[in-house]
Design an enzyme around this catalytic site. Structure first.
Site, mmCIF file in Angstrom:
data_model
loop_
_atom_site.group_PDB
_atom_site.id
_atom_site.type_symbol
_atom_site.label_atom_id
_atom_site.label_comp_id
_atom_site.label_asym_id
_atom_site.label_seq_id
_atom_site.Cartn_x
_atom_site.Cartn_y
_atom_site.Cartn_z
ATOM 1 C CB SER A 126 -1.045 0.014 1.106
ATOM 2 O OG SER A 126 -1.559 1.264 1.685
ATOM 3 C CE1 TYR A 151 -4.045 -2.964 5.589
ATOM 4 C CE2 TYR A 151 -3.476 -0.683 5.232
ATOM 5 C CZ TYR A 151 -3.784 -1.912 4.724
ATOM 6 O OH TYR A 151 -3.632 -2.269 3.762
ATOM 7 C CE LYS A 155 -1.450 -4.641 3.770
ATOM 8 N NZ LYS A 155 -1.531 -5.816 3.128
HETATM 9 P P1 NAD Z 1 -11.048 -6.925 1.096
HETATM 10 O O1 NAD Z 1 -11.272 -7.621 2.517
HETATM 11 O O2 NAD Z 1 -12.618 -7.079 0.190
HETATM 12 O O3 NAD Z 1 -10.568 -8.457 1.063
HETATM 13 C C1 NAD Z 1 -9.713 -9.014 1.589
HETATM 14 C C2 NAD Z 1 -10.624 -10.312 1.518
HETATM 15 O O4 NAD Z 1 -9.368 -11.287 2.522
HETATM 16 C C3 NAD Z 1 -11.464 -10.661 1.933
HETATM 17 O O5 NAD Z 1 -12.557 -11.788 1.253
HETATM 18 C C4 NAD Z 1 -11.199 -11.552 3.302
HETATM 19 O O6 NAD Z 1 -12.335 -12.206 3.923
HETATM 20 C C5 NAD Z 1 -10.209 -12.683 3.170
HETATM 21 N N1 NAD Z 1 -9.419 -13.092 4.652
HETATM 22 C C6 NAD Z 1 -8.403 -11.726 5.305
HETATM 23 N N2 NAD Z 1 -7.925 -12.616 6.066
HETATM 24 C C7 NAD Z 1 -7.734 -13.665 5.527
HETATM 25 C C8 NAD Z 1 -7.892 -14.998 6.014
HETATM 26 N N3 NAD Z 1 -6.414 -14.837 7.037
HETATM 27 N N4 NAD Z 1 -7.407 -15.885 5.630
HETATM 28 C C9 NAD Z 1 -8.575 -16.152 3.817
HETATM 29 N N5 NAD Z 1 -8.833 -14.871 3.715
HETATM 30 C C10 NAD Z 1 -8.750 -13.892 4.761
HETATM 31 O O7 NAD Z 1 -10.001 -5.866 1.224
HETATM 32 P P2 NAD Z 1 -9.379 -5.616 -0.181
HETATM 33 O O8 NAD Z 1 -9.852 -3.847 -0.472
HETATM 34 O O9 NAD Z 1 -10.287 -5.857 -1.549
HETATM 35 O O10 NAD Z 1 -7.525 -6.217 -0.125
HETATM 36 C C11 NAD Z 1 -7.206 -6.815 -0.274
HETATM 37 C C12 NAD Z 1 -5.410 -6.214 -0.324
HETATM 38 O O11 NAD Z 1 -5.035 -5.420 -0.802
HETATM 39 C C13 NAD Z 1 -5.647 -6.759 1.466
HETATM 40 O O12 NAD Z 1 -4.177 -7.086 1.760
HETATM 41 C C14 NAD Z 1 -5.275 -4.977 1.731
HETATM 42 O O13 NAD Z 1 -4.323 -4.772 2.754
HETATM 43 C C15 NAD Z 1 -4.259 -4.682 0.338
HETATM 44 N N6 NAD Z 1 -4.882 -2.620 0.285
HETATM 45 C C16 NAD Z 1 -6.259 -2.555 -0.273
HETATM 46 C C17 NAD Z 1 -6.257 -1.313 -0.550
HETATM 47 C C18 NAD Z 1 -7.300 -0.601 -0.678
HETATM 48 O O14 NAD Z 1 -7.958 0.354 -0.513
HETATM 49 N N7 NAD Z 1 -8.708 -1.940 -1.016
HETATM 50 C C19 NAD Z 1 -5.376 -0.386 -0.586
HETATM 51 C C20 NAD Z 1 -4.518 -0.569 -0.873
HETATM 52 C C21 NAD Z 1 -4.004 -1.842 -0.211
HETATM 53 C C1 WQD Z 2 -9.385 9.265 1.145
HETATM 54 C C2 WQD Z 2 -10.168 10.675 1.818
HETATM 55 C C3 WQD Z 2 -10.171 11.690 3.693
HETATM 56 C C4 WQD Z 2 -14.444 9.603 4.397
HETATM 57 C C5 WQD Z 2 -7.074 4.618 3.119
HETATM 58 C C6 WQD Z 2 -5.932 3.647 3.697
HETATM 59 C C7 WQD Z 2 -4.703 3.081 3.061
HETATM 60 C C8 WQD Z 2 -5.164 2.530 1.449
HETATM 61 C C9 WQD Z 2 -6.664 2.986 1.347
HETATM 62 C C10 WQD Z 2 -4.786 0.152 1.843
HETATM 63 C C11 WQD Z 2 -9.494 11.237 2.480
HETATM 64 C C12 WQD Z 2 -11.429 11.900 3.308
HETATM 65 C C13 WQD Z 2 -12.617 9.792 3.468
HETATM 66 C C14 WQD Z 2 -15.258 10.572 4.352
HETATM 67 C C15 WQD Z 2 -13.853 11.942 3.804
HETATM 68 N N1 WQD Z 2 -5.489 1.181 2.406
HETATM 69 N N2 WQD Z 2 -12.764 11.522 3.457
HETATM 70 N N3 WQD Z 2 -14.474 11.550 4.372
HETATM 71 O O1 WQD Z 2 -7.537 7.411 3.937
HETATM 72 O O2 WQD Z 2 -6.310 7.660 1.825
HETATM 73 O O3 WQD Z 2 -6.188 5.432 2.878
HETATM 74 O O4 WQD Z 2 -7.308 3.875 2.071
HETATM 75 O O5 WQD Z 2 -4.073 -0.199 2.275
HETATM 76 O O6 WQD Z 2 -3.693 2.692 3.665
HETATM 77 O O7 WQD Z 2 -5.330 4.586 4.602
HETATM 78 O O8 WQD Z 2 -8.498 6.453 2.180
HETATM 79 O O9 WQD Z 2 -11.211 6.739 0.947
HETATM 80 O O10 WQD Z 2 -10.871 6.118 3.942
HETATM 81 O O11 WQD Z 2 -9.893 8.607 2.332
HETATM 82 O O12 WQD Z 2 -13.573 13.193 3.939
HETATM 83 O O13 WQD Z 2 -15.956 9.922 4.804
HETATM 84 O O14 WQD Z 2 -11.266 11.518 1.883
HETATM 85 O O15 WQD Z 2 -9.774 12.542 4.832
HETATM 86 O O16 WQD Z 2 -8.813 12.543 2.478
HETATM 87 P P1 WQD Z 2 -7.411 7.145 2.567
HETATM 88 P P2 WQD Z 2 -10.077 7.006 2.159
#
Ligand code: NAD
Ligand code: WQD
Length: 342
Positions: A126, A151, A155
């Site tokens: 991330s 969190y 990563k």
């Molecule tokens: P999500 O929660 O929708 O998907 C994660 C999936 O993993 C879920 O279906 C959950 O049931 C499964 N899971 C979690 N722990 C598990 C375990 N121990 N065994 C089996 N299944 C398990 O999340 P997402 O948004 O799809 O994110 C996927 C990955 O991307 C994560 O590693 C997250 O940290 C990373 N990521 C997400 C974002 C984002 O904004 N969505 C941003 C950066 C990084």
């Molecule tokens: C985006 C912008 C908020 C909600 C998070 C994790 C990051 C990554 C992606 C996993 C920010 C603003 C939000 C609301 C708002 N995930 N906001 N009102 O915080 O950039 O990133 O998700 O790795 O690690 O931190 O994403 O969608 O929460 O926020 O004003 O009700 O929207 O302040 O500026 P963020 P977000």
């Protein structure tokens, strides 16, 4: 057909990646215990793939169970490891849950892969590892130990562990993908994000407001040093993001043993919270009720990617605009409402 194990494959990013892997000719096999997803995502996947993908309902931190999955599946070309917990606020309140799952499942997966001679791994990292970068756009050479939450540090630690692992055993080939802010849904609206409870993230919350499921959006601060005062992020369409995983796996095939490369996955363009609000208003044709609230603790003012390395090395670029991503997010929200789920 090369078989690829997709952990977290029933989740938001995993399900979209399953679709892109299948359309590139891979056979995706899901490993997900559904702790943050629903089995009915398989219905959407079945329609999109023309067949129901196999799901192993297994906790990725359970080494013995993972071992059985690999035994049953036979030859596996690689693993895309999405499985993790991802709620930033919850990780502050319960950090051990995050280290146990996000690190525990990664360690278990790597050990089981090693035992089965599967050495191609794509890991979900991330942009959170950068915290607030000193220079923008941020590239992969920037300090990457600046997460703002437990969190985020899972990563940082996961990346570090994988780099160490490749040094210790150069038979591995690993790609670390640093996602910026994935939004949107598959254009078919058959799969998308299923936030459980009140969404933490901007776009799912805002689309629920637009659908009348929530009263209004609170914009977390308009007094940052950005052009309109609200925070800036790099919002990337989930399908573009999913395709980068296909490219990463294809690239890993002929890559030299001992490869461990990090790539930013973003568009290179920053958008403010208020731009997202206006973008959604343009799509729905209605004002989006919102108020300006205080800053949210832990938010960085501004972050967007230099995604040049992914373009140069992987030949991957985000193709979809913010408006397309918001339109697909809105279409998905409407499909959810039609299915009777908020
Ligand atoms: P999500 O929660 O929708 O998907 C994660 C999936 O993993 C879920 O279906 C959950 O049931 C499964 N899971 C979690 N722990 C598990 C375990 N121990 N065994 C089996 N299944 C398990 O999340 P997402 O948004 O799809 O994110 C996927 C990955 O991307 C994560 O590693 C997250 O940290 C990373 N990521 C997400 C974002 C984002 O904004 N969505 C941003 C950066 C990084
Ligand atoms: C985006 C912008 C908020 C909600 C998070 C994790 C990051 C990554 C992606 C996993 C920010 C603003 C939000 C609301 C708002 N995930 N906001 N009102 O915080 O950039 O990133 O998700 O790795 O690690 O931190 O994403 O969608 O929460 O926020 O004003 O009700 O929207 O302040 O500026 P963020 P977000």
């Amino acid at each position: 057909m090369s078989k690829v194990i997709v952990t977290g494959g029933a989740g938001y990013l995993g399900s979209h990646t399953v679709v892109e892997l299948a359309s590139a000719g891979y056979e995706p096999v899901l490993v997900d215990d559904l702790r943050n997803s629903e089995a009915r995502v398989l219905d959407g996947l079945a329609t999109l793939l023309g067949r129901r993908p196999r799901l192993h309902e297994v906790d990725c931190a359970d080494r013995a169970a993972l071992d059985r999955v690999f035994e049953r599946e036979g030859a596996v070309a690689g693993v895309v490891h999405f499985a993790a917990d991802k709620a930033v606020g919850e990780s502050v309140a319960d950090p051990l849950k995050y280290y146990a799952n996000n690190i525990g499942s990664l360690v278990a997966m790597a050990q089981v892969m090693q035992a089965h001679g599967v050495r191609h791994l794509v890991f979900s990292s991330s942009c959170t590892v950068y915290g607030q970068p000193a220079r923008l756009p941020v590239d992969e050479t920037a300090p990457d130990n600046n997460a703002m939450s437990p969190y985020g540090f899972t990563k940082v630690a996961g990346e570090r562990m994988l780099r160490d692992m490749v040094v210790g055993d150069p038979a591995w080939r690993v790609v670390l993908l640093r996602y910026f802010n994935p939004i949107g849904a598959h254009q078919s609206a058959l799969i998308g994000e299923l936030p459980l409870g009140v969404p933490n993230n901007l776009v799912p919350f805002a689309t629920q407001v637009a659908a009348g499921l929530r009263e209004r959006l609170t914009v977390h601060g308009d007094d940052y040093g950005t052009p309109d005062g609200s925070c800036i992020r790099d919002y990337i369409h989930v399908v573009d993001l999913a395709r980068a995983h296909v490219r990463a796996l294809q690239w890993l095939g002929p890559a030299p043993a001992g490869t461990c490369e990090t790539f930013n996955l973003g568009t290179g363009r920053g958008s403010s919270v208020l731009e997202v609000v206006r973008g959604l208003e343009a799509i729905t044709g209605r004002p989006l009720p919102h108020i300006i609230g205080p800053r949210r603790p832990g938010d960085v003012p501004e972050v967007y990617a230099d995604a040049g390395k992914a373009a140069r090395v992987l030949g991957w670029k985000a193709e979809r605009t913010l408006q397309e991503a918001l339109a697909d997010a809105w279409r998905w929200q409407q499909a959810l409402a039609a299915r009777g789920r908020d």
